[in-house]
Motif scaffolding. Structure first.
Motif, short mmCIF file in Angstrom:
data_model
loop_
_atom_site.label_atom_id
_atom_site.label_comp_id
_atom_site.label_asym_id
_atom_site.label_seq_id
_atom_site.Cartn_x
_atom_site.Cartn_y
_atom_site.Cartn_z
N PRO A 35 17.95 -22.01 -50.65
CA PRO A 35 18.39 -23.41 -50.56
C PRO A 35 17.99 -24.08 -49.24
O PRO A 35 17.71 -23.42 -48.24
N GLY A 36 18.01 -25.41 -49.29
CA GLY A 36 17.76 -26.22 -48.09
C GLY A 36 16.37 -25.98 -47.53
O GLY A 36 15.39 -25.91 -48.26
N ASP A 37 16.32 -25.86 -46.22
CA ASP A 37 15.03 -25.64 -45.58
C ASP A 37 14.99 -24.26 -44.93
O ASP A 37 14.33 -24.04 -43.91
N LEU A 38 15.71 -23.33 -45.52
CA LEU A 38 15.70 -21.97 -44.98
C LEU A 38 14.33 -21.35 -45.18
O LEU A 38 13.65 -21.63 -46.16
N PRO A 39 13.89 -20.52 -44.24
CA PRO A 39 12.60 -19.86 -44.43
C PRO A 39 12.62 -19.00 -45.70
O PRO A 39 13.65 -18.45 -46.06
N MET A 40 11.48 -18.97 -46.38
CA MET A 40 11.36 -18.18 -47.61
C MET A 40 10.35 -17.07 -47.37
O MET A 40 9.54 -17.14 -46.45
N ALA A 41 10.40 -16.05 -48.23
CA ALA A 41 9.44 -14.94 -48.10
C ALA A 41 8.47 -14.96 -49.27
O ALA A 41 8.86 -15.20 -50.41
N GLY A 42 7.19 -14.72 -48.97
CA GLY A 42 6.14 -14.66 -49.98
C GLY A 42 5.66 -13.23 -50.15
O GLY A 42 5.51 -12.50 -49.16
N TYR A 43 5.47 -12.84 -51.41
CA TYR A 43 5.05 -11.47 -51.72
C TYR A 43 3.81 -11.47 -52.62
O TYR A 43 3.62 -12.37 -53.42
N PHE A 44 3.00 -10.45 -52.52
CA PHE A 44 1.83 -10.29 -53.37
C PHE A 44 1.25 -8.90 -53.16
O PHE A 44 1.63 -8.19 -52.23
N VAL A 45 0.35 -8.54 -54.06
CA VAL A 45 -0.38 -7.28 -53.89
C VAL A 45 -1.84 -7.64 -53.70
O VAL A 45 -2.41 -8.40 -54.51
N ILE A 46 -2.43 -7.15 -52.65
CA ILE A 46 -3.83 -7.48 -52.37
C ILE A 46 -4.67 -6.20 -52.38
O ILE A 46 -4.26 -5.17 -51.85
N THR A 47 -5.81 -6.27 -53.06
CA THR A 47 -6.73 -5.13 -53.13
C THR A 47 -8.08 -5.59 -52.61
O THR A 47 -8.60 -6.62 -53.04
N SER A 48 -8.61 -4.83 -51.68
CA SER A 48 -9.92 -5.19 -51.13
C SER A 48 -11.05 -4.54 -51.92
O SER A 48 -11.01 -3.35 -52.21
N ASN A 49 -12.03 -5.35 -52.28
CA ASN A 49 -13.24 -4.83 -52.92
C ASN A 49 -14.42 -4.97 -51.95
O ASN A 49 -15.57 -4.87 -52.35
N ALA A 50 -14.10 -5.21 -50.69
CA ALA A 50 -15.15 -5.39 -49.68
C ALA A 50 -15.76 -4.05 -49.31
O ALA A 50 -15.07 -3.03 -49.33
N PRO A 51 -17.04 -4.04 -48.96
CA PRO A 51 -17.69 -2.78 -48.57
C PRO A 51 -17.20 -2.27 -47.21
O PRO A 51 -17.24 -1.08 -46.94
N GLY A 52 -16.76 -3.19 -46.38
CA GLY A 52 -16.28 -2.78 -45.05
C GLY A 52 -14.84 -3.17 -44.85
O GLY A 52 -14.18 -3.63 -45.78
N ARG A 53 -14.39 -2.98 -43.64
CA ARG A 53 -12.99 -3.29 -43.36
C ARG A 53 -12.76 -4.81 -43.35
O ARG A 53 -13.57 -5.57 -42.84
N LEU A 54 -11.64 -5.18 -43.93
CA LEU A 54 -11.27 -6.58 -44.00
C LEU A 54 -9.92 -6.73 -43.29
O LEU A 54 -9.12 -5.80 -43.31
N ARG A 55 -9.71 -7.87 -42.67
CA ARG A 55 -8.43 -8.05 -41.97
C ARG A 55 -7.80 -9.39 -42.35
O ARG A 55 -8.43 -10.44 -42.19
N LEU A 56 -6.59 -9.31 -42.88
CA LEU A 56 -5.84 -10.53 -43.18
C LEU A 56 -5.20 -10.99 -41.89
O LEU A 56 -4.47 -10.25 -41.25
N GLN A 93 -8.74 -0.42 -50.74
CA GLN A 93 -7.31 -0.25 -50.45
C GLN A 93 -6.46 -1.41 -50.99
O GLN A 93 -6.87 -2.56 -50.96
N SER A 94 -5.28 -1.05 -51.50
CA SER A 94 -4.31 -2.05 -51.93
C SER A 94 -3.13 -2.04 -50.97
O SER A 94 -2.67 -0.98 -50.56
N VAL A 95 -2.68 -3.21 -50.61
CA VAL A 95 -1.48 -3.32 -49.77
C VAL A 95 -0.49 -4.23 -50.48
O VAL A 95 -0.86 -5.32 -50.92
N ALA A 96 0.73 -3.75 -50.62
CA ALA A 96 1.76 -4.56 -51.27
C ALA A 96 2.58 -5.29 -50.21
O ALA A 96 3.15 -4.66 -49.33
N PHE A 97 2.59 -6.59 -50.30
CA PHE A 97 3.53 -7.40 -49.52
C PHE A 97 4.77 -7.45 -50.40
O PHE A 97 4.75 -8.10 -51.45
N ALA A 98 5.79 -6.70 -50.02
CA ALA A 98 6.94 -6.51 -50.90
C ALA A 98 8.24 -6.55 -50.10
O ALA A 98 8.23 -6.33 -48.89
#
Lengths: 143, 209
Positions: A35-56, A93-98
């Motif tokens: 409710p209101g303007d309280l901070p919210m949390a976002g979640y997702f699962v991300i999988t990299s198909n890049a040949p090298g290291r990727l950084r979010l 690699q897959s990383v879950a934002f959970a």
């Protein structure tokens, strides 16, 4: 054969044209409404198909004034949150934002949000790569 | 317990009686294990003076006697762990069906500086009926958390004045008589919580421990 070669060249051009978009797949992107303007949390699962290291490195959304990458940690029964500068993704690699771990901290709503809506969030990676992902707004009580 | 009853019927000689007494003592300790961590006796019974966010009334721990109480400490500017925990508790309680009304989820703010009663009220309401937002002055909160040895702390404010609050992640379960019984940890699932709540609700008063 010529036609096939042409298609391949064209495909190559399409990929080149989208060089700013990292080869990743993102699923289950959602944010928990509060409710209101309280901070919210976002979640997702991300999988990299890049040949090298990727950084979010970060994220932004027109629906929020500020978005940060956060991580909740539990140490000896005490929970706290920490800001993280980035999350590394190795090839494949897959990383879950959970819940209870990595999450996007979405602050300063610029508009009213309701459960069921979709909100675009731009994920920012190294080498100026960006990806726009639509996050579904879930209800406060949703698991 | 069938085996225990059989042992009782088989009593005869003095030796058997001694054996029987020790067997029965063992039976008492062998109550089926709880799905959650049993912390009976490890905390004082439910006792506090705080303000209820929904109506601004002063409430005491004893006002919740007769209900099973889930006690959780958090703050509204906590977007990840607090809502996740409250949603989990709400699901576990909702699964009790008509008995859901016999349980109260107490959300005690450890951030009274930012959590106004109005803010706490809308926050608690977002998680459904049975979730009670509670606020105390800094002193009331300190007294309450010290009594139960609950830890919390405040991080450094950022440029916008926002700050992080570290807090105990556990949820404490008190029975209808206000006695501490179980602890819900971050890895416990809703069905496990529901199962133990059902068992607590089925207890007859005075039969705890």
């Amino acid at each position: 054969m010529k036609r096939m070669l042409f298609t391949i060249v064209m495909l190559g051009m399409v990929v080149t044209a989208h060089a700013g978009q990292p080869p990743v797949s993102v699923s289950d992107a959602r944010m928990r409404w509060l409710p209101g303007d309280l901070p919210m949390a976002g979640y997702f699962v991300i999988t990299s198909n890049a040949p090298g290291r990727l950084r979010l490195l970060g994220a932004a959304s027109p629906a929020f004034g500020d978005v940060m990458v956060h991580r909740s940690l539990e140490e000896s029964g005490v929970t706290h949150m920490a800001h993280v500068d980035g999350v590394d993704l190795n090839p494949g690699q897959s990383v879950a934002f959970a819940p209870g771990g990595y999450h996007l901290m979405l602050m300063g709503r610029t508009q009213e949000l309701h459960a069921g809506e979709e909100v675009p969030v731009t994920l920012r990676f190294n080498d100026d790569q960006t990806l726009v992902v639509n996050f579904r707004v879930t209800g406060a009580q949703d698991e | 317990m069938t085996g225990c009853a059989a042992a009782a019927r088989a009593s005869g000689s003095r030796f058997l009686i001694v054996l029987l007494v020790s067997l029965l003592a063992a039976c008492g300790q062998n109550e089926p294990p709880w799905g959650l961590r049993n912390i009976s006796g490890f905390m004082p019974s439910l006792d506090f003076t705080l303000t209820e966010a929904s109506d601004g009334a002063t409430v005491h721990g004893k006002d919740f006697r007769g209900k099973v109480v889930l006690l959780y400490f958090g703050y509204t500017h906590c977007p990840d762990v607090c809502p996740t925990t409250l949603a989990l508790l709400r699901h576990a309680v909702k699964a009790l069906g008509t008995n859901a009304d016999q349980v109260r989820i107490l959300f005690v703010s450890v951030d009274p500086a930012r959590d106004t009663l109005a803010q706490l009220k809308t926050y608690a309401a977002a998680f459904g009926p049975g979730v009670v937002g509670l606020r105390g002055s800094a002193d009331e909160l300190k007294a309450f958390t010290r009594h139960y040895r609950i830890s919390y702390g405040y991080g450094k404010p950022d440029s916008r004045g926002a700050y992080e609050v570290s807090h105990s992640s556990a949820v404490y379960v008190f029975d209808r008589e206000g006695e501490i019984r179980l602890l819900i940890g971050s890895t416990d699932s809703a069905p496990v919580i529901t199962g133990d709540l059902q068992r607590l609700l089925a207890e007859t008063p005075g039969a705890s421990m």
